[in-house]
Write a protein that holds these residues in place. Sequence first.
Motif, PDB file in Angstrom:
ATOM      1  N   LEU A 165      41.616  57.107  46.420  1.00  0.00           N
ATOM      2  CA  LEU A 165      41.179  57.182  45.018  1.00  0.00           C
ATOM      3  C   LEU A 165      40.020  58.162  44.839  1.00  0.00           C
ATOM      4  N   ARG A 166      40.169  59.063  43.879  1.00  0.00           N
ATOM      5  CA  ARG A 166      39.031  59.899  43.451  1.00  0.00           C
ATOM      6  C   ARG A 166      38.692  59.488  42.017  1.00  0.00           C
ATOM      7  N   THR A 167      37.408  59.401  41.735  1.00  0.00           N
ATOM      8  CA  THR A 167      36.983  58.891  40.422  1.00  0.00           C
ATOM      9  C   THR A 167      36.054  59.866  39.722  1.00  0.00           C
ATOM     10  N   LYS A 168      36.283  60.058  38.443  1.00  0.00           N
ATOM     11  CA  LYS A 168      35.399  60.870  37.591  1.00  0.00           C
ATOM     12  C   LYS A 168      34.910  59.983  36.451  1.00  0.00           C
ATOM     13  N   LEU A 169      33.849  60.429  35.808  1.00  0.00           N
ATOM     14  CA  LEU A 169      33.254  59.596  34.752  1.00  0.00           C
ATOM     15  C   LEU A 169      33.292  60.309  33.398  1.00  0.00           C
ATOM     16  N   ILE A 170      33.616  59.536  32.366  1.00  0.00           N
ATOM     17  CA  ILE A 170      33.557  60.002  30.974  1.00  0.00           C
ATOM     18  C   ILE A 170      32.474  59.177  30.284  1.00  0.00           C
ATOM     19  N   LEU A 171      31.621  59.804  29.519  1.00  0.00           N
ATOM     20  CA  LEU A 171      30.586  59.044  28.799  1.00  0.00           C
ATOM     21  C   LEU A 171      31.039  58.809  27.362  1.00  0.00           C
ATOM     22  N   SER A 172      30.902  57.558  26.918  1.00  0.00           N
ATOM     23  CA  SER A 172      31.389  57.165  25.595  1.00  0.00           C
ATOM     24  C   SER A 172      30.271  57.149  24.566  1.00  0.00           C
ATOM     25  N   VAL A 190      30.493  64.551  38.721  1.00  0.00           N
ATOM     26  CA  VAL A 190      31.606  63.670  38.400  1.00  0.00           C
ATOM     27  C   VAL A 190      31.660  63.240  36.940  1.00  0.00           C
ATOM     28  N   VAL A 191      30.725  63.695  36.100  1.00  0.00           N
ATOM     29  CA  VAL A 191      30.933  63.478  34.659  1.00  0.00           C
ATOM     30  C   VAL A 191      31.802  64.622  34.169  1.00  0.00           C
ATOM     31  N   VAL A 192      32.923  64.267  33.578  1.00  0.00           N
ATOM     32  CA  VAL A 192      33.898  65.305  33.206  1.00  0.00           C
ATOM     33  C   VAL A 192      34.229  65.317  31.717  1.00  0.00           C
ATOM     34  N   GLY A 193      33.745  64.314  30.974  1.00  0.00           N
ATOM     35  CA  GLY A 193      34.165  64.304  29.576  1.00  0.00           C
ATOM     36  C   GLY A 193      33.336  63.378  28.717  1.00  0.00           C
ATOM     37  N   ILE A 194      33.669  63.446  27.421  1.00  0.00           N
ATOM     38  CA  ILE A 194      32.981  62.618  26.431  1.00  0.00           C
ATOM     39  C   ILE A 194      34.057  61.934  25.587  1.00  0.00           C
ATOM     40  N   ASP A 195      33.732  60.715  25.113  1.00  0.00           N
ATOM     41  CA  ASP A 195      34.722  59.877  24.424  1.00  0.00           C
ATOM     42  C   ASP A 195      34.099  59.327  23.146  1.00  0.00           C
ATOM     43  N   LEU A 196      34.934  59.042  22.178  1.00  0.00           N
ATOM     44  CA  LEU A 196      34.488  58.258  21.014  1.00  0.00           C
ATOM     45  C   LEU A 196      35.220  56.928  21.071  1.00  0.00           C
ATOM     46  N   LEU A 223      33.463  70.486  29.730  1.00  0.00           N
ATOM     47  CA  LEU A 223      33.371  69.083  29.281  1.00  0.00           C
ATOM     48  C   LEU A 223      34.624  68.730  28.469  1.00  0.00           C
ATOM     49  N   GLY A 224      35.414  67.782  28.971  1.00  0.00           N
ATOM     50  CA  GLY A 224      36.607  67.351  28.247  1.00  0.00           C
ATOM     51  C   GLY A 224      36.231  66.438  27.078  1.00  0.00           C
ATOM     52  N   MET A 225      37.157  66.331  26.120  1.00  0.00           N
ATOM     53  CA  MET A 225      36.890  65.435  24.979  1.00  0.00           C
ATOM     54  C   MET A 225      38.123  64.566  24.697  1.00  0.00           C
ATOM     55  N   THR A 226      37.883  63.265  24.633  1.00  0.00           N
ATOM     56  CA  THR A 226      38.950  62.331  24.274  1.00  0.00           C
ATOM     57  C   THR A 226      38.417  61.388  23.195  1.00  0.00           C
ATOM     58  N   PHE A 247      40.703  65.763  33.329  1.00  0.00           N
ATOM     59  CA  PHE A 247      39.500  66.587  33.135  1.00  0.00           C
ATOM     60  C   PHE A 247      38.887  67.022  34.474  1.00  0.00           C
ATOM     61  N   GLY A 248      39.512  66.612  35.582  1.00  0.00           N
ATOM     62  CA  GLY A 248      38.864  66.758  36.886  1.00  0.00           C
ATOM     63  C   GLY A 248      38.967  68.103  37.562  1.00  0.00           C
TER      64      GLY A 248
END
Length: 363
Positions: A152-159, A187-193, A219-222, A347-348
């Motif tokens: 497992l590889r893990t990345k983080l998205i901040l909401s 490992v932060v790859v994106g932002i979320d709403l 920076l990805g966006m979801t 987003f990785g």
Amino acid sequence: MTASENAVLDYKALPKIELHAHLSGSISRQCLHEVWLTKKAAGETDLQDPLIEMPEGKHNYDLKTFFPLFSSYIYNLVNDAPTLRYTTLAVLRDFAADGVVYLELRTTPRAMPAAGLTEAAYVQTILDTIAEYEEEQEQSSRDLDEGRPGRLRTKLILSIDRRHTPAQAWRVLALAKQFLGRGSDNVVVGIDLCGNPAAPLDSQALSPVFEEARRVAGLGMTLHFAEAECSASDAELDLLLGWRPDRLGHVICVGERVRQQIVERGGMGLELCLSCNVHAGMVGGGFESHHFGEWWKVDEAVVVLSTDDVGVFGSPLSNEYALVTQHFGLTRAEICTLVRKGVDVIFGGEEEKARLRNILWVD
Ligand SMILES: CNc1ncnc2c1ncn2[C@@H]1O[C@H](COP(=O)(O)O)[C@@H](O)[C@H]1O
């Protein structure tokens, strides 16, 4: 016939990617119970046992009962750095044990003032835990003297939460920028709403933040999108699409006009969470009526099955694949194609895409 009786493959062994999982909602009840036992023994909590608060087998939380689980319960239990580390490790192990090889975990940065933890320290603790887990996996594969390509590889998205004040939202973006550019720790790859769709969206407050986020290279966006009628007005959906997101979550209450817009964008990732939507009553008519059926064959979109909050809704990703086989009749080859297509919208980065294309099943 049950999902497993209808099995066309071993869904757990199938290497999978998970792109829509909220950290606090992914903690199993057993893990929360363990935390509670420790805190209770130390006289650190007056909360009810999680196994009573959220009985095993209860998954029918609707949008009214679901969101308070966090604000009035889980956040009061996961309230210091050691517990954050312990629960995050358990979440990573659970995803790995279910055959997930790439995970984008998302979380809302949360200060824990009583424990002296700032929002930045919250994010740092999770990143350190991800690094610790990856090291643990490295070690165990070295011990076994084998390559273990499927780890497992893990990345983080901040909401950003719909209820965030402008100041809070800007702080989340600042953290995303801060942790995005950290070399090998990147490992932060994106932002979320995210957040309760019943909360009105303050477009004046949030638009500048997401417009700025769009300008941040890498920076990805979801965005949680059309989760409920109350968050699916034309004005809101046009606003969100105007932020030029890479991916959308849930995508439930969309009419033909918006559907067409999504198709015309081409290549948009759609994070669909069947069990969450059915158990929470966000869609009517059960699994077979889920809009997965409308989207999965659309070439212009990339459907990625996801769990949302496996700790609450109780359906691991392997089961989501079993469910679409059962209710929509996907063949083994179609399942493998569905997983592989998801790689296009992670987003990785390119190196991670190449790793995944190497290890995901072809048929
Ligand atoms: C129905 N599905 C959903 N829709 C919208 N937001 C959701 C959600 N499931 C979870 N969250 C968001 O994630 C937070 C908990 O995880 P973190 O503390 O951030 O790790 C919740 O407070 C909510 O804002």
